[in-house]
Enzyme design. Structure first.
Site, PDB file in Angstrom:
ATOM      1  N   LYS A  55       0.066   4.211  -0.403  1.00 41.46           N
ATOM      2  CA  LYS A  55      -0.638   5.408   0.081  1.00 41.46           C
ATOM      3  C   LYS A  55      -0.401   6.571  -0.889  1.00 41.46           C
ATOM      4  O   LYS A  55      -0.269   6.342  -2.090  1.00 41.46           O
ATOM      5  CB  LYS A  55      -0.216   5.742   1.518  1.00 41.46           C
ATOM      6  CG  LYS A  55      -0.322   4.506   2.426  1.00 41.46           C
ATOM      7  CD  LYS A  55      -0.211   4.807   3.881  1.00 41.46           C
ATOM      8  CE  LYS A  55      -0.347   3.507   4.683  1.00 41.46           C
ATOM      9  NZ  LYS A  55      -0.365   3.714   6.105  1.00 41.46           N
ATOM     10  N   HIS A 104      -9.795   1.297   4.440  1.00 40.05           N
ATOM     11  CA  HIS A 104      -8.556   1.520   5.203  1.00 40.05           C
ATOM     12  C   HIS A 104      -8.835   2.515   6.326  1.00 40.05           C
ATOM     13  O   HIS A 104      -9.627   3.450   6.159  1.00 40.05           O
ATOM     14  CB  HIS A 104      -7.457   2.048   4.272  1.00 40.05           C
ATOM     15  CG  HIS A 104      -6.109   2.066   4.920  1.00 40.05           C
ATOM     16  ND1 HIS A 104      -5.742   3.056   5.807  1.00 40.05           N
ATOM     17  CD2 HIS A 104      -5.064   1.203   4.852  1.00 40.05           C
ATOM     18  CE1 HIS A 104      -4.518   2.790   6.249  1.00 40.05           C
ATOM     19  NE2 HIS A 104      -4.087   1.678   5.689  1.00 40.05           N
ATOM     20  N   GLU A 134      -5.856  -4.776  10.544  1.00 40.77           N
ATOM     21  CA  GLU A 134      -4.863  -3.730  10.785  1.00 40.77           C
ATOM     22  C   GLU A 134      -5.245  -2.943  12.036  1.00 40.77           C
ATOM     23  O   GLU A 134      -6.031  -1.988  11.969  1.00 40.77           O
ATOM     24  CB  GLU A 134      -4.821  -2.751   9.608  1.00 40.77           C
ATOM     25  CG  GLU A 134      -4.401  -3.373   8.300  1.00 40.77           C
ATOM     26  CD  GLU A 134      -3.776  -2.324   7.379  1.00 40.77           C
ATOM     27  OE1 GLU A 134      -2.620  -2.497   6.998  1.00 40.77           O
ATOM     28  OE2 GLU A 134      -4.448  -1.324   7.071  1.00 40.77           O
ATOM     29  N   GLU A 152      -7.276   4.980   7.377  1.00 43.81           N
ATOM     30  CA  GLU A 152      -7.060   6.392   7.009  1.00 43.81           C
ATOM     31  C   GLU A 152      -8.265   6.937   6.242  1.00 43.81           C
ATOM     32  O   GLU A 152      -8.625   8.110   6.382  1.00 43.81           O
ATOM     33  CB  GLU A 152      -5.760   6.525   6.199  1.00 43.81           C
ATOM     34  CG  GLU A 152      -4.538   6.344   7.090  1.00 43.81           C
ATOM     35  CD  GLU A 152      -3.314   5.781   6.394  1.00 43.81           C
ATOM     36  OE1 GLU A 152      -3.262   5.754   5.157  1.00 43.81           O
ATOM     37  OE2 GLU A 152      -2.394   5.343   7.116  1.00 43.81           O
ATOM     38  N   ASN A 159       0.867  -1.185   0.000  1.00 41.27           N
ATOM     39  CA  ASN A 159       0.000   0.000   0.000  1.00 41.27           C
ATOM     40  C   ASN A 159       0.900   1.230   0.000  1.00 41.27           C
ATOM     41  O   ASN A 159       1.441   1.605   1.031  1.00 41.27           O
ATOM     42  CB  ASN A 159      -0.894  -0.039   1.253  1.00 41.27           C
ATOM     43  CG  ASN A 159      -1.737   1.212   1.389  1.00 41.27           C
ATOM     44  OD1 ASN A 159      -1.846   2.014   0.461  1.00 41.27           O
ATOM     45  ND2 ASN A 159      -2.348   1.382   2.564  1.00 41.27           N
ATOM     46  N   SER A 196       2.849  -1.803  10.610  1.00 41.47           N
ATOM     47  CA  SER A 196       4.284  -1.830  10.924  1.00 41.47           C
ATOM     48  C   SER A 196       4.962  -3.158  10.591  1.00 41.47           C
ATOM     49  O   SER A 196       5.891  -3.571  11.298  1.00 41.47           O
ATOM     50  CB  SER A 196       4.528  -1.436  12.391  1.00 41.47           C
ATOM     51  OG  SER A 196       4.136  -0.090  12.603  1.00 41.47           O
ATOM     52  N   GLY A 223       1.884   2.496  10.932  1.00 39.94           N
ATOM     53  CA  GLY A 223       2.853   3.584  10.807  1.00 39.94           C
ATOM     54  C   GLY A 223       3.519   3.975  12.112  1.00 39.94           C
ATOM     55  O   GLY A 223       4.152   5.027  12.192  1.00 39.94           O
TER      56      GLY A 223
HETATM   57  P1  PGA Z   1       2.392   0.536   7.806  1.00 44.21           P
HETATM   58  O1  PGA Z   1       0.964   0.757   7.102  1.00 44.21           O
HETATM   59  O2  PGA Z   1       2.955  -0.755   7.238  1.00 44.21           O
HETATM   60  O3  PGA Z   1       3.197   1.736   7.390  1.00 44.21           O
HETATM   61  O4  PGA Z   1       2.155   0.447   9.254  1.00 44.21           O
HETATM   62  C1  PGA Z   1       0.111  -0.326   6.862  1.00 44.21           C
HETATM   63  C2  PGA Z   1      -1.165   0.191   6.231  1.00 44.21           C
HETATM   64  O5  PGA Z   1      -1.602   1.297   6.574  1.00 44.21           O
HETATM   65  O6  PGA Z   1      -1.773  -0.480   5.386  1.00 44.21           O
END
Ligand code: PGA
Length: 259
Positions: free
Chosen positions: A11, A95, A167, A97, A9, A213, A173
């Site tokens: 983003k 997601h 998640e 976000e 992903n 992460s 993140g």
């Molecule tokens: P991350 O993000 O691996 O940077 O924690 C995962 C995601 O948001 O899908």
């Protein structure tokens, strides 16, 4: 046996120059690891050229979001038929976000899932609890609500095509990944719930990933768990060496398990 799936992903990162540089640094290596399905989800503007780039390789292409109507006066939105026509296989939906910054809810995610499935795109449904929900012991309540609204009323064929990514929001993140066992327990509960709704056979086909992460050093602890079929990788998917290692560790673990 479910084929492991690693999803990148990106983003809102990488443009039409840097995105190609990043793919250039890893495409050939990723393409050799046939036991693992790898899906790259770049920003919308890169989808068309990546579809060409991936032609004849083992890589899959995914989008990060879509709208639930197929066409019409919806300024700024992108529809399922558009993504399908470009050659997308997957679409990330719900997601955290999107839920946090763009108003996605269980209901709108549900509508997007229906639109994706009717356009022959495989949804990657993201679910997960916040830090406070986790601390209050509400993880399974939150996940059950998200999964049951998303899966309600799907026919068996469509339900089996779904991909779910667990998640935990506090792990995204932050560098604070869940433990392998902790993620495996929640993912086992998700599979059991899908089994209650759609039967054991369907539940055994749905791929359920861990995200939050994930990096080259911790991927083994997730991939070694019985219920976890792969990972949704954000930050670490922007580092070509690290991402290739994540896929390589998965490939190695799953081919070993199959022997
Ligand atoms: P991350 O993000 O691996 O940077 O924690 C995962 C995601 O948001 O899908």
């Amino acid at each position: 046996m479910r084929q492991p799936l690693i999803v990148a992903n990106w983003k809102m990162n990488m443009d039409n120059v840097t995105g190609f540089e990043l793919m250039d640094d890893m495409l050939d290596q990723l393409d050799t690891m046939e036991e693992v399905a790898v899906a790259i989800c770049p920003p919308f503007p890169l989808l068309e050229s990546f579809a060409e780039l991936f032609d004849g390789t083992n890589l899959y292409l995914g989008a990060q979001n879509m709208y639930w109507e197929d066409k019409g006066a919806y300024t700024g939105e992108v529809s399922g038929p558009m993504l399908k026509a470009l050659g997308c296989d997957f679409v990330i939906l719900g997601h955290s976000e999107r839920r946090q910054y763009f108003g996605d809810t269980d209901e709108t995610v549900r509508r997007k899932i229906e639109a994706a499935l009717r356009n022959d795109l495989k949804p990657i449904l993201c679910v997960g609890e916040s830090f406070s929900e986790n601390q209050d012991g509400q993880t399974l309540d939150v996940i059950s609500r998200q999964v049951s609204i998303a899966f309600a009323g799907l026919d068996e064929i469509h339900a089996a095509e779904m991909v779910v990514a667990y998640e935990p929001i506090w792990a995204i993140g932050t560098g604070l990944a869940a433990s392998g066992e902790g993620a495996n327990d929640v993912i086992g509960a998700i599979r059991a719930l899908i089994g209650d709704m759609h039967g054991h056979e369907v539940a055994q086909q749905v791929r359920i990933l861990y995200g939050g992460s994930v990096n080259p050093d911790n991927i083994a602890q997730f991939i070694g768990q019985g219920e976890i079929d792969g990972a949704l990788v954000g930050g670490a998917s922007l580092d070509p060496e690290g991402f290739v290692r994540i896929v390589a560790v998965t490939h190695e673990a799953k081919t070993r398990a199959a022997r």
